[in-house]
Motif scaffolding. Sequence first.
Motif, PDB file in Angstrom:
ATOM      1  N   LEU A   1       0.843  -1.191   0.000  1.00  0.00           N
ATOM      2  CA  LEU A   1       0.000   0.000   0.000  1.00  0.00           C
ATOM      3  C   LEU A   1       0.880   1.244   0.000  1.00  0.00           C
ATOM      4  CD1 LEU A   1      -2.798  -1.284   2.411  1.00  0.00           C
ATOM      5  CD2 LEU A   1      -2.884  -1.061  -0.075  1.00  0.00           C
ATOM      6  N   PHE A   2       0.303   2.415   0.201  1.00  0.00           N
ATOM      7  CA  PHE A   2       1.027   3.646  -0.084  1.00  0.00           C
ATOM      8  C   PHE A   2       0.313   4.823   0.560  1.00  0.00           C
ATOM      9  CE2 PHE A   2      -1.672   2.009  -3.429  1.00  0.00           C
ATOM     10  CZ  PHE A   2      -2.621   3.005  -3.566  1.00  0.00           C
ATOM     11  N   CYS A   3       0.931   5.964   0.412  1.00  0.00           N
ATOM     12  CA  CYS A   3       0.359   7.230   0.876  1.00  0.00           C
ATOM     13  C   CYS A   3      -0.100   8.021  -0.341  1.00  0.00           C
ATOM     14  CB  CYS A   3       1.425   8.010   1.643  1.00  0.00           C
ATOM     15  SG  CYS A   3       0.913   9.645   2.191  1.00  0.00           S
ATOM     16  N   ARG A   4      -1.277   8.589  -0.262  1.00  0.00           N
ATOM     17  CA  ARG A   4      -1.794   9.307  -1.422  1.00  0.00           C
ATOM     18  C   ARG A   4      -1.059  10.610  -1.695  1.00  0.00           C
ATOM     19  NH1 ARG A   4      -7.774   8.015   0.559  1.00  0.00           N
ATOM     20  NH2 ARG A   4      -6.513   7.500   2.355  1.00  0.00           N
ATOM     21  N   SER A   5      -0.620  11.271  -0.630  1.00  0.00           N
ATOM     22  CA  SER A   5       0.137  12.511  -0.821  1.00  0.00           C
ATOM     23  C   SER A   5       1.024  12.733   0.395  1.00  0.00           C
ATOM     24  CB  SER A   5      -0.804  13.712  -1.012  1.00  0.00           C
ATOM     25  OG  SER A   5      -1.590  13.914   0.147  1.00  0.00           O
ATOM     26  N   VAL A   6       2.121  13.445   0.178  1.00  0.00           N
ATOM     27  CA  VAL A   6       3.036  13.789   1.258  1.00  0.00           C
ATOM     28  C   VAL A   6       3.192  15.298   1.258  1.00  0.00           C
ATOM     29  CG1 VAL A   6       5.362  13.527   2.199  1.00  0.00           C
ATOM     30  CG2 VAL A   6       4.244  11.593   1.081  1.00  0.00           C
ATOM     31  N   ASP A   7       2.819  15.920   2.353  1.00  0.00           N
ATOM     32  CA  ASP A   7       2.925  17.373   2.475  1.00  0.00           C
ATOM     33  C   ASP A   7       4.172  17.728   3.265  1.00  0.00           C
ATOM     34  OD1 ASP A   7       0.506  17.609   1.162  1.00  0.00           O
ATOM     35  OD2 ASP A   7      -0.638  17.596   3.025  1.00  0.00           O
ATOM     36  N   GLU A   8       4.566  18.975   3.148  1.00  0.00           N
ATOM     37  CA  GLU A   8       5.603  19.469   4.045  1.00  0.00           C
ATOM     38  C   GLU A   8       5.092  19.347   5.475  1.00  0.00           C
ATOM     39  OE1 GLU A   8       8.735  20.434   3.506  1.00  0.00           O
ATOM     40  OE2 GLU A   8       8.421  19.776   1.442  1.00  0.00           O
ATOM     41  N   ALA A   9       5.875  18.706   6.313  1.00  0.00           N
ATOM     42  CA  ALA A   9       5.414  18.435   7.678  1.00  0.00           C
ATOM     43  C   ALA A   9       5.352  19.724   8.500  1.00  0.00           C
ATOM     44  CB  ALA A   9       6.353  17.449   8.353  1.00  0.00           C
ATOM     45  N   ALA A  10       4.341  19.794   9.355  1.00  0.00           N
ATOM     46  CA  ALA A  10       4.256  20.900  10.300  1.00  0.00           C
ATOM     47  C   ALA A  10       5.441  20.806  11.255  1.00  0.00           C
ATOM     48  CB  ALA A  10       2.950  20.829  11.077  1.00  0.00           C
ATOM     49  N   PRO A  11       5.953  21.935  11.734  1.00  0.00           N
ATOM     50  CA  PRO A  11       7.064  21.886  12.702  1.00  0.00           C
ATOM     51  C   PRO A  11       6.721  20.945  13.854  1.00  0.00           C
ATOM     52  CG  PRO A  11       6.602  24.151  12.044  1.00  0.00           C
ATOM     53  CD  PRO A  11       5.511  23.319  11.468  1.00  0.00           C
ATOM     54  N   PHE A  12       7.666  20.071  14.176  1.00  0.00           N
ATOM     55  CA  PHE A  12       7.367  19.044  15.176  1.00  0.00           C
ATOM     56  C   PHE A  12       7.048  19.674  16.527  1.00  0.00           C
ATOM     57  CE2 PHE A  12       8.013  14.961  17.362  1.00  0.00           C
ATOM     58  CZ  PHE A  12       7.357  14.138  16.463  1.00  0.00           C
ATOM     59  N   ASP A  13       7.729  20.750  16.861  1.00  0.00           N
ATOM     60  CA  ASP A  13       7.485  21.410  18.154  1.00  0.00           C
ATOM     61  C   ASP A  13       6.072  21.977  18.249  1.00  0.00           C
ATOM     62  OD1 ASP A  13      10.040  20.801  18.855  1.00  0.00           O
ATOM     63  OD2 ASP A  13      10.864  22.812  18.486  1.00  0.00           O
ATOM     64  N   ALA A  14       5.465  22.254  17.075  1.00  0.00           N
ATOM     65  CA  ALA A  14       4.125  22.851  17.079  1.00  0.00           C
ATOM     66  C   ALA A  14       3.025  21.810  17.189  1.00  0.00           C
ATOM     67  CB  ALA A  14       3.934  23.676  15.805  1.00  0.00           C
ATOM     68  N   ARG A  15       3.358  20.545  17.098  1.00  0.00           N
ATOM     69  CA  ARG A  15       2.339  19.486  17.158  1.00  0.00           C
ATOM     70  C   ARG A  15       1.842  19.340  18.594  1.00  0.00           C
ATOM     71  NH1 ARG A  15       2.612  15.449  12.637  1.00  0.00           N
ATOM     72  NH2 ARG A  15       3.644  16.600  10.966  1.00  0.00           N
TER      73      ARG A  15
END
Length: 337
Positions: A127-141
Amino acid sequence: MKLRILSVGGQYLTQSLRQLGHAVLSVCPDPEADIPLPHPETARNLLEQAAGRGFIPDMLFYADDGNLPLLINPESAPCPSLYYSIDTYCNPWHLPYARGFDLVLAAQKDFLSLFADEGLPAQWFPLFCRSVDEAAPFDARDIPVAFVATLGHKNNPGREPFLRNFRALHPLVMRSGDFFPVFRRSRIVLNQTAFSEVNFRCFEAMGCGSALLMEQCGNGLDELFTPDESILPPYPKDDAAEAARIASSYLARPRQLAEIAENGRRLVAQRHTSLVRAQRLTEHCRQLRAASAQQARLDQADLRRIFVRTAFGMIASELRGPHLERHRAFFHNLATH
């Protein structure tokens, strides 16, 4: 060479195939499909509908969408054909039904041998990922650990107690429905599966920049990902205490956790997107066309039809209850006539 692909069932790769320049005619129950198909149809009738749109397919690609089969007699398709079996673990009818196609693609590696042992040409097609976005800053999660999926699933009775036990030991955000908004805010995405399958959730979580906390399993998990590098160390299946311990341990090391999450996101972006899978599917299609693979199937059409009817018999035997009687009778009729 660009291909004309008749895509039946799950339309997971349609957009990416079109992005590669192929002409794709979508066929599924969705009213927005090119050919909305609310009920099973014969290959002949389906091809006539396609021809009415000026579409003569070079390839037939049927992707499992978790529902009952839409194509009544795949063994008679005049063009090369592929069947993508995803939920093989809960649909044993996939095995005889796949005899109606020229190549089987198995999403779960451990089930590949079942098709091969039946003499079917089969390839592992994760299987797979449909799209990959620029990740949000990890500290902001702001969500330490999240789980998004169906919470009470008939095929997975162990899920609810596992999540309840995990939540008793560690904070956990649990949701059903759209996972993207939650995953993009999560540092860790917890995964729990019905049959230890490497499911879409693995790839989607990593594609959103979350660190994947997955159970120990086969199905090529260690070939796809590296524990403690691109995913967190897997926990023993249904061991909520160990899963909570791993989550707590890595949340206490935010720099290492962020590095694993980013490694996972980059790996999925490079090797496990729908576009990467569409490119590989294209190669399979070209090889089948070059070999005129459909000819061997058509020469064995009577034998192949017996296997496909066996699949319908298996489906009929599993449809129980008054509300499913019409469906049971339909597939029983297909199996016996």
